[in-house]
Write a protein that holds these residues in place. Structure first.
Motif, PDB file in Angstrom:
ATOM      1  N   VAL A  67      -6.264   5.262  -3.806  1.00 52.48           N
ATOM      2  CA  VAL A  67      -5.759   3.979  -3.290  1.00 52.48           C
ATOM      3  C   VAL A  67      -6.928   3.035  -3.013  1.00 52.48           C
ATOM      4  O   VAL A  67      -6.904   1.862  -3.400  1.00 52.48           O
ATOM      5  CB  VAL A  67      -4.898   4.186  -2.018  1.00 52.48           C
ATOM      6  CG1 VAL A  67      -4.625   2.860  -1.319  1.00 52.48           C
ATOM      7  CG2 VAL A  67      -3.595   4.887  -2.368  1.00 52.48           C
ATOM      8  N   ARG A 124       0.620   4.135  -2.747  1.00 56.78           N
ATOM      9  CA  ARG A 124       0.333   5.507  -2.313  1.00 56.78           C
ATOM     10  C   ARG A 124       1.387   6.478  -2.862  1.00 56.78           C
ATOM     11  O   ARG A 124       1.054   7.552  -3.357  1.00 56.78           O
ATOM     12  CB  ARG A 124       0.295   5.551  -0.787  1.00 56.78           C
ATOM     13  CG  ARG A 124      -0.139   6.858  -0.202  1.00 56.78           C
ATOM     14  CD  ARG A 124      -0.331   6.736   1.300  1.00 56.78           C
ATOM     15  NE  ARG A 124      -1.456   5.883   1.632  1.00 56.78           N
ATOM     16  CZ  ARG A 124      -2.712   6.284   1.646  1.00 56.78           C
ATOM     17  NH1 ARG A 124      -3.005   7.516   1.362  1.00 56.78           N
ATOM     18  NH2 ARG A 124      -3.688   5.460   1.960  1.00 56.78           N
ATOM     19  N   ASN A 178       0.598   9.378  -5.532  1.00 56.24           N
ATOM     20  CA  ASN A 178       0.939  10.746  -5.132  1.00 56.24           C
ATOM     21  C   ASN A 178       1.825  11.418  -6.184  1.00 56.24           C
ATOM     22  O   ASN A 178       1.610  12.576  -6.538  1.00 56.24           O
ATOM     23  CB  ASN A 178       1.612  10.744  -3.767  1.00 56.24           C
ATOM     24  CG  ASN A 178       1.682  12.122  -3.166  1.00 56.24           C
ATOM     25  OD1 ASN A 178       0.711  12.878  -3.220  1.00 56.24           O
ATOM     26  ND2 ASN A 178       2.817  12.454  -2.592  1.00 56.24           N
ATOM     27  N   VAL A 200      -5.503  11.202  -2.727  1.00 59.76           N
ATOM     28  CA  VAL A 200      -4.631  10.023  -2.853  1.00 59.76           C
ATOM     29  C   VAL A 200      -5.248   8.832  -2.132  1.00 59.76           C
ATOM     30  O   VAL A 200      -5.261   7.707  -2.657  1.00 59.76           O
ATOM     31  CB  VAL A 200      -3.205  10.324  -2.346  1.00 59.76           C
ATOM     32  CG1 VAL A 200      -2.357   9.065  -2.293  1.00 59.76           C
ATOM     33  CG2 VAL A 200      -2.548  11.383  -3.228  1.00 59.76           C
ATOM     34  N   ASP A 201      -5.818   9.056  -0.953  1.00 56.26           N
ATOM     35  CA  ASP A 201      -6.456   7.971  -0.207  1.00 56.26           C
ATOM     36  C   ASP A 201      -7.624   7.389  -1.005  1.00 56.26           C
ATOM     37  O   ASP A 201      -7.775   6.172  -1.100  1.00 56.26           O
ATOM     38  CB  ASP A 201      -6.944   8.466   1.156  1.00 56.26           C
ATOM     39  CG  ASP A 201      -7.482   7.334   2.013  1.00 56.26           C
ATOM     40  OD1 ASP A 201      -6.814   6.279   2.102  1.00 56.26           O
ATOM     41  OD2 ASP A 201      -8.577   7.488   2.591  1.00 56.26           O
ATOM     42  N   ASP A 223       0.826  -1.205   0.000  1.00 53.14           N
ATOM     43  CA  ASP A 223       0.000   0.000   0.000  1.00 53.14           C
ATOM     44  C   ASP A 223       0.863   1.260   0.000  1.00 53.14           C
ATOM     45  O   ASP A 223       0.525   2.233  -0.666  1.00 53.14           O
ATOM     46  CB  ASP A 223      -0.926  -0.023   1.218  1.00 53.14           C
ATOM     47  CG  ASP A 223      -2.092   0.924   1.050  1.00 53.14           C
ATOM     48  OD1 ASP A 223      -2.753   0.847   0.005  1.00 53.14           O
ATOM     49  OD2 ASP A 223      -2.320   1.731   1.961  1.00 53.14           O
ATOM     50  N   THR A 224       1.971   1.247   0.712  1.00 55.36           N
ATOM     51  CA  THR A 224       2.848   2.419   0.762  1.00 55.36           C
ATOM     52  C   THR A 224       3.405   2.720  -0.622  1.00 55.36           C
ATOM     53  O   THR A 224       3.412   3.869  -1.062  1.00 55.36           O
ATOM     54  CB  THR A 224       3.991   2.204   1.770  1.00 55.36           C
ATOM     55  OG1 THR A 224       3.404   1.977   3.054  1.00 55.36           O
ATOM     56  CG2 THR A 224       4.899   3.407   1.843  1.00 55.36           C
TER      57      THR A 224
END
Length: 106
Positions: free
Chosen positions: A50, A12, A16, A46-47, A8-9
């Motif tokens: 995702v 993200r 971004n 961004v959230d 996920d990082t």
């Protein structure tokens, strides 16, 4: 509540980096295809991108029910066109997520 995948990082960061401000005029062709999705300034663009990438139906349907995520309307499109608006954009194929600039509160 779903747990976030380990990557996920990375996702993200990728989203971004690909987020940009674009004039509405560059988004109109996507709007004509029905692919432009409004994201309320209350949410993190961004959230949302995702969560859509992960097909998080619970979050997305909740936001839609609250009117915080929705297909861009003809009225929004006409308003942005008339104002030559710049919008934050993030692409989650086939969708282009758009968010008006947040007003700064001082």
């Amino acid at each position: 509540m779903k747990t976030k995948p380990e990557n996920d990082t990375d996702l993200r960061i990728k989203i971004n980096r690909e987020t940009a401000r674009l004039p509405w005029s560059e988004l109109e062709k996507h709007f004509a295809q029905g692919n432009v999705v409004y994201v309320s300034a209350e949410l993190d663009l961004v959230d949302v991108a995702v969560r859509i990438s992960h097909d998080d139906k619970d979050s997305i349907s909740g936001w839609m029910a609250d009117g915080k995520v929705a297909k861009v309307t003809d009225v929004q499109a006409a308003t942005w066109a008339a104002a030559d608006a710049q919008l934050w954009t993030s692409v989650v194929s086939p969708f282009v997520l758009v968010q008006p600039e947040k007003t700064k509160l001082h």
